[in-house]
Design a protein around this motif. Sequence first.
Motif, PDB file in Angstrom:
ATOM      1  N   GLY A 168       0.814  -1.218   0.000  1.00  0.00           N
ATOM      2  CA  GLY A 168       0.000   0.000   0.000  1.00  0.00           C
ATOM      3  C   GLY A 168       0.840   1.258   0.000  1.00  0.00           C
ATOM      4  N   LEU A 169       2.081   1.139  -0.482  1.00  0.00           N
ATOM      5  CA  LEU A 169       2.964   2.308  -0.539  1.00  0.00           C
ATOM      6  C   LEU A 169       2.988   2.845  -1.960  1.00  0.00           C
ATOM      7  N   VAL A 170       2.847   4.153  -2.080  1.00  0.00           N
ATOM      8  CA  VAL A 170       2.782   4.772  -3.397  1.00  0.00           C
ATOM      9  C   VAL A 170       3.803   5.912  -3.477  1.00  0.00           C
ATOM     10  N   GLU A 171       4.439   6.049  -4.642  1.00  0.00           N
ATOM     11  CA  GLU A 171       5.381   7.153  -4.822  1.00  0.00           C
ATOM     12  C   GLU A 171       4.617   8.475  -4.847  1.00  0.00           C
ATOM     13  N   VAL A 172       5.159   9.452  -4.134  1.00  0.00           N
ATOM     14  CA  VAL A 172       4.517  10.767  -4.053  1.00  0.00           C
ATOM     15  C   VAL A 172       5.190  11.717  -5.040  1.00  0.00           C
ATOM     16  N   GLU A 194      -7.690  -3.441  -3.043  1.00  0.00           N
ATOM     17  CA  GLU A 194      -9.123  -3.275  -2.777  1.00  0.00           C
ATOM     18  C   GLU A 194      -9.503  -1.805  -2.683  1.00  0.00           C
ATOM     19  N   LEU A 195      -9.129  -1.070  -3.732  1.00  0.00           N
ATOM     20  CA  LEU A 195      -9.474   0.350  -3.822  1.00  0.00           C
ATOM     21  C   LEU A 195     -10.478   0.535  -4.956  1.00  0.00           C
ATOM     22  N   LYS A 196     -11.393   1.487  -4.757  1.00  0.00           N
ATOM     23  CA  LYS A 196     -12.400   1.769  -5.775  1.00  0.00           C
ATOM     24  C   LYS A 196     -12.272   3.214  -6.257  1.00  0.00           C
ATOM     25  N   ASP A 197     -12.631   3.449  -7.534  1.00  0.00           N
ATOM     26  CA  ASP A 197     -12.621   4.796  -8.089  1.00  0.00           C
ATOM     27  C   ASP A 197     -13.519   5.699  -7.234  1.00  0.00           C
ATOM     28  N   LYS A 198     -13.044   6.903  -6.951  1.00  0.00           N
ATOM     29  CA  LYS A 198     -13.742   7.941  -6.179  1.00  0.00           C
ATOM     30  C   LYS A 198     -13.771   7.677  -4.669  1.00  0.00           C
ATOM     31  N   GLN A 199     -13.166   6.564  -4.243  1.00  0.00           N
ATOM     32  CA  GLN A 199     -13.066   6.284  -2.807  1.00  0.00           C
ATOM     33  C   GLN A 199     -12.167   7.341  -2.155  1.00  0.00           C
ATOM     34  N   ARG A 200     -12.396   7.609  -0.876  1.00  0.00           N
ATOM     35  CA  ARG A 200     -11.522   8.525  -0.131  1.00  0.00           C
ATOM     36  C   ARG A 200     -10.735   7.714   0.888  1.00  0.00           C
ATOM     37  N   VAL A 201      -9.449   8.011   0.974  1.00  0.00           N
ATOM     38  CA  VAL A 201      -8.577   7.287   1.909  1.00  0.00           C
ATOM     39  C   VAL A 201      -7.709   8.298   2.659  1.00  0.00           C
ATOM     40  N   LYS A 204      -6.038  13.373   5.044  1.00  0.00           N
ATOM     41  CA  LYS A 204      -7.340  12.709   5.042  1.00  0.00           C
ATOM     42  C   LYS A 204      -8.052  13.060   3.749  1.00  0.00           C
ATOM     43  N   ASN A 205      -9.087  12.248   3.414  1.00  0.00           N
ATOM     44  CA  ASN A 205      -9.944  12.635   2.300  1.00  0.00           C
ATOM     45  C   ASN A 205      -9.234  12.612   0.937  1.00  0.00           C
ATOM     46  N   VAL A 206      -8.174  11.823   0.823  1.00  0.00           N
ATOM     47  CA  VAL A 206      -7.434  11.757  -0.441  1.00  0.00           C
ATOM     48  C   VAL A 206      -8.262  10.960  -1.454  1.00  0.00           C
ATOM     49  N   THR A 241       9.907  10.006  -2.325  1.00  0.00           N
ATOM     50  CA  THR A 241       9.121   9.869  -1.090  1.00  0.00           C
ATOM     51  C   THR A 241       7.948   8.922  -1.329  1.00  0.00           C
ATOM     52  N   LEU A 242       7.653   8.125  -0.327  1.00  0.00           N
ATOM     53  CA  LEU A 242       6.516   7.211  -0.410  1.00  0.00           C
ATOM     54  C   LEU A 242       5.398   7.668   0.524  1.00  0.00           C
ATOM     55  N   GLY A 243       4.176   7.340   0.122  1.00  0.00           N
ATOM     56  CA  GLY A 243       3.016   7.577   0.975  1.00  0.00           C
ATOM     57  C   GLY A 243       2.381   6.236   1.296  1.00  0.00           C
ATOM     58  N   LYS A 244       1.895   6.082   2.539  1.00  0.00           N
ATOM     59  CA  LYS A 244       1.240   4.817   2.921  1.00  0.00           C
ATOM     60  C   LYS A 244      -0.265   5.018   2.921  1.00  0.00           C
ATOM     61  N   ILE A 245      -0.950   4.250   2.076  1.00  0.00           N
ATOM     62  CA  ILE A 245      -2.402   4.351   1.986  1.00  0.00           C
ATOM     63  C   ILE A 245      -3.031   3.658   3.186  1.00  0.00           C
TER      64      ILE A 245
END
Length: 203
Positions: free
Chosen positions: A16-20, A147-154, A167-169, A197-201
């Motif tokens: 669940g780590l994404v490049e920022v 398990e992510l959906k389009d328009k979901q907020r995380v 929040k609310n990403v 830099t990485l971001g953790k979802i």
Amino acid sequence: MQNLMDQIVGAITRSGLVEVEVSARHIHLSERDMQILFGGGASLTPKRDLSQPGQYLSEERVNLIGTKGRKEHVAILGPVRSSTQVELSKSDCVELGVTAPLRESGDVKGSGSIIVEGPCGTINLTEGVIIAQNHVHVPPETAQMLELKDKQRVCVEIMSERPIIFKNVLIRVHKNFTFRMHIDFDEANAAAVNGFTLGKIIK
Ligand SMILES: [Zn+2]
């Protein structure tokens, strides 16, 4: 070596780590506005590809003029779109004297106004200025895995020297996307983002 890289990237993604990536102020132009600013028959000249396929930084630049100030040589991102959109940070808005809402890209109805100046003409843009909602571009395979959906907020924790949890990403899923989080310069500076830099979802 490539195989090892793929395995490492795969392991990072599964966690669940994404490049920022940090987006500087920029503008997307409609074909019509492009012609007004740069003259009839003008087109954008790609200078550098961006991480999202098909998107590029162009050689051309414009100036933005608000009630309190101006920004010179603002980046134009191609290709042209159906409507012109200016993406600023909150700090840019304060310096320019522009009021802009926090919006998802493409949602410009009733958004902020600004003057755009090019070498051949000027546009009084009555709407189109937004502060971009931070978001994560997710290709469908990764969305399924996480398990992510389009328009979901995380929530996303920026893993930096001064970590911040946003929040609310907004999650955006599309087959043409590369897995990346996009934040603006205010957000990057607040989290002391410096280099890779990485971001953790966090759901
Ligand atoms: Zn983006």
